[in-house]
Design an enzyme around this catalytic site. Structure first.
Site, PDB file in Angstrom:
ATOM      1  N   GLY A  11       0.838  -1.189   0.000  1.00  0.00           N
ATOM      2  CA  GLY A  11       0.000   0.000   0.000  1.00  0.00           C
ATOM      3  C   GLY A  11       0.876   1.243   0.000  1.00  0.00           C
ATOM      4  O   GLY A  11       2.101   1.168  -0.207  1.00  0.00           O
ATOM      5  N   ARG A  33       0.224  -8.294  -2.455  1.00  0.00           N
ATOM      6  CA  ARG A  33      -0.713  -9.385  -2.714  1.00  0.00           C
ATOM      7  C   ARG A  33      -1.170  -9.423  -4.170  1.00  0.00           C
ATOM      8  O   ARG A  33      -1.427 -10.482  -4.736  1.00  0.00           O
ATOM      9  CB  ARG A  33      -1.934  -9.237  -1.786  1.00  0.00           C
ATOM     10  CG  ARG A  33      -2.879 -10.432  -1.823  1.00  0.00           C
ATOM     11  CD  ARG A  33      -4.003 -10.278  -0.817  1.00  0.00           C
ATOM     12  NE  ARG A  33      -3.510 -10.172   0.538  1.00  0.00           N
ATOM     13  CZ  ARG A  33      -3.130 -11.201   1.293  1.00  0.00           C
ATOM     14  NH1 ARG A  33      -3.150 -12.428   0.789  1.00  0.00           N
ATOM     15  NH2 ARG A  33      -2.698 -11.013   2.525  1.00  0.00           N
ATOM     16  N   TYR A  50      -1.632   3.470  -5.488  1.00  0.00           N
ATOM     17  CA  TYR A  50      -1.492   4.149  -4.202  1.00  0.00           C
ATOM     18  C   TYR A  50      -0.661   5.426  -4.261  1.00  0.00           C
ATOM     19  O   TYR A  50      -0.899   6.352  -3.491  1.00  0.00           O
ATOM     20  CB  TYR A  50      -0.880   3.187  -3.169  1.00  0.00           C
ATOM     21  CG  TYR A  50      -1.784   2.028  -2.848  1.00  0.00           C
ATOM     22  CD1 TYR A  50      -2.834   2.167  -1.952  1.00  0.00           C
ATOM     23  CD2 TYR A  50      -1.604   0.795  -3.461  1.00  0.00           C
ATOM     24  CE1 TYR A  50      -3.677   1.111  -1.655  1.00  0.00           C
ATOM     25  CE2 TYR A  50      -2.444  -0.275  -3.170  1.00  0.00           C
ATOM     26  CZ  TYR A  50      -3.480  -0.112  -2.272  1.00  0.00           C
ATOM     27  OH  TYR A  50      -4.313  -1.151  -2.001  1.00  0.00           O
ATOM     28  N   LYS A 192      -3.671   8.418  18.063  1.00  0.00           N
ATOM     29  CA  LYS A 192      -3.834   9.675  17.316  1.00  0.00           C
ATOM     30  C   LYS A 192      -4.809   9.496  16.165  1.00  0.00           C
ATOM     31  O   LYS A 192      -5.462  10.460  15.742  1.00  0.00           O
ATOM     32  CB  LYS A 192      -2.490  10.205  16.831  1.00  0.00           C
ATOM     33  CG  LYS A 192      -1.744   9.300  15.841  1.00  0.00           C
ATOM     34  CD  LYS A 192      -2.100   9.548  14.395  1.00  0.00           C
ATOM     35  CE  LYS A 192      -1.456   8.513  13.494  1.00  0.00           C
ATOM     36  NZ  LYS A 192      -1.741   8.727  12.067  1.00  0.00           N
ATOM     37  N   ASP A 245       3.037  13.260  15.336  1.00  0.00           N
ATOM     38  CA  ASP A 245       2.115  12.458  14.534  1.00  0.00           C
ATOM     39  C   ASP A 245       0.691  12.964  14.670  1.00  0.00           C
ATOM     40  O   ASP A 245      -0.086  12.997  13.703  1.00  0.00           O
ATOM     41  CB  ASP A 245       2.210  11.001  14.986  1.00  0.00           C
ATOM     42  CG  ASP A 245       1.681  10.023  13.951  1.00  0.00           C
ATOM     43  OD1 ASP A 245       1.300  10.451  12.843  1.00  0.00           O
ATOM     44  OD2 ASP A 245       1.653   8.817  14.251  1.00  0.00           O
ATOM     45  N   SER A 255      -4.547  13.087   5.518  1.00  0.00           N
ATOM     46  CA  SER A 255      -4.773  12.094   6.569  1.00  0.00           C
ATOM     47  C   SER A 255      -6.062  11.324   6.313  1.00  0.00           C
ATOM     48  O   SER A 255      -7.140  11.899   6.192  1.00  0.00           O
ATOM     49  CB  SER A 255      -4.857  12.790   7.932  1.00  0.00           C
ATOM     50  OG  SER A 255      -5.413  11.930   8.897  1.00  0.00           O
TER      51      SER A 255
END
Length: 345
Positions: A11, A33, A50, A192, A245, A255
């Protein structure tokens, strides 16, 4: 000596860590995968699903064969969705080199067991805790993929393990710091995500910077309370794996967790958001495990409670916000250490 590294999971984050390791001079094999992703990395030096448009190192190899990826590895990074770790690792365990450093690149808590990812790795792989590390910080994948400056913390109970991971990831644009506080570094990354969901909800409702600052700060207090109860060093939460973070995940539209929360705040249901989101927002599932862990240790985490109520119990976002703002009065610092509990009003 050139380190041989394997990263399990192609990913966005797994690919970025593999790129970091290549740029640090390591020999890297990335396991994925899906054949089409692996072929694109090997033939086009790109992960179009990605990280479209990002050029990957030509010496990065990818494979769908976990045994091939793991052969002779000194460092093994694991970057799969947190709730799939146990099943995946059970499949990979026979191929893990006996002396390899096993690195959690995940930020979650396991549902059902409330175990941190490093604990699951140690249990399933049969590895001593000294051979398990975690890697965490303000690491938005897209920014690091294009070489923007960044940093993270490599934590391992054995400082030599932390230094091995540091050597495998330090580049001209990326700094890695070492720590032995595995619990603190890991909890900072996992919790977080939950706080970022709540900040996203506030943004989706149209609230501004004051509200975001309140939620981030009080969210950090929740992380510190839970961490202290589990034996973490409170100073860790003022560092890259804590505040660093948290700020990145709560502030950036890159995010996943904040974006998921924004969509909830705008009126979408969790099911609707999941249906249109390609990548995993770890805080959604981990929030239940985080709350269970907190309750097991009698730690108060009101923001986490409201996130769970919205995401898993159907509570309207506005009602959750009202519940937080109308809580009973408290001192700003409470419940962080036993000493503080005994002297709080």
């Amino acid at each position: 000596m050139t380190l041989r590294c394997a990263v399990l999971g192609a990913g966005s984050w797994g690919t970025v860590v593999a790129k970091l390791m290549c740029d640090a001079g390591s020999e890297v094999t990335l396991w994925g995968r899906r054949r089409e992703v692996v072929d694109a990395i090997n033939e086009r030096h790109e992960n179009p699903d990605y990280l479209p448009g990002v050029a990957l190192p030509e010496d990065m190899r990818a494979t769908t064969d976990a045994a091939e990826a793991l052969e002779g590895a000194d460092v093994v990074g694991i970057a799969v969705p947190a709730q799939t770790l146990r099943a995946n690792l059970a499949e990979w365990a026979p191929f893990l080199p006996p002396d390899a450093l096993l690195v959690s690149l995940m930020k979650g808590v396991e549902l059902g067991t409330t175990k941190r990812m490093s604990e699951v790795i140690a249990e399933v792989a049969g590895a001593p805790p000294e051979r398990v590390a975690v890697f965490s910080g303000p690491n938005l994948a897209r920014e690091l993929a294009v070489g923007e400056p960044g940093a993270a913390v490599a934590a391992c109970l054995d400082m030599a393990g932390a230094e091995r991971l540091q050597a495998a990831t330090m580049t001209p644009y990326f700094r890695t710091y070492t720590s032995t506080d595995v619990i603190g570094v890991e909890l900072g990354g996992a919790v977080k995500n939950v706080i970022a969901l709540c900040v996203g909800m506030a943004v989706g409702l149209g609230f501004g910077d004051n509200t975001k600052a309140v939620l981030m700060t009080r969210g950090l207090a929740e992380i510190a309370r839970l961490g202290a109860s589990l034996g973490a060093d409170e100073h860790t939460f003022a560092g890259l794996a804590g505040m660093g973070d948290l700020v990145a995940s709560c502030s950036s539209p890159l995010s996943r967790n904040r974006t998921f929360g924004e969509n909830l705040g705008r009126g979408m249901t969790p099911e609707q958001v999941t249906a249109v989101t390609k990548q995993t927002a770890e805080g959604v599932k981990s929030s239940k495990a985080v709350l269970e862990l907190a309750r097991n240790h009698q730690v108060e985490m009101p923001i986490t409670e409201e996130v769970v109520a919205v995401v898993h119990e159907g509570k309207p976002v506005k009602e959750a916000g009202l519940a937080l703002i109308t809580r009973s009065p408290k001192p700003e610092r409470y419940g962080v250490t036993r000493h503080q509990d005994e002297h709080s009003p």
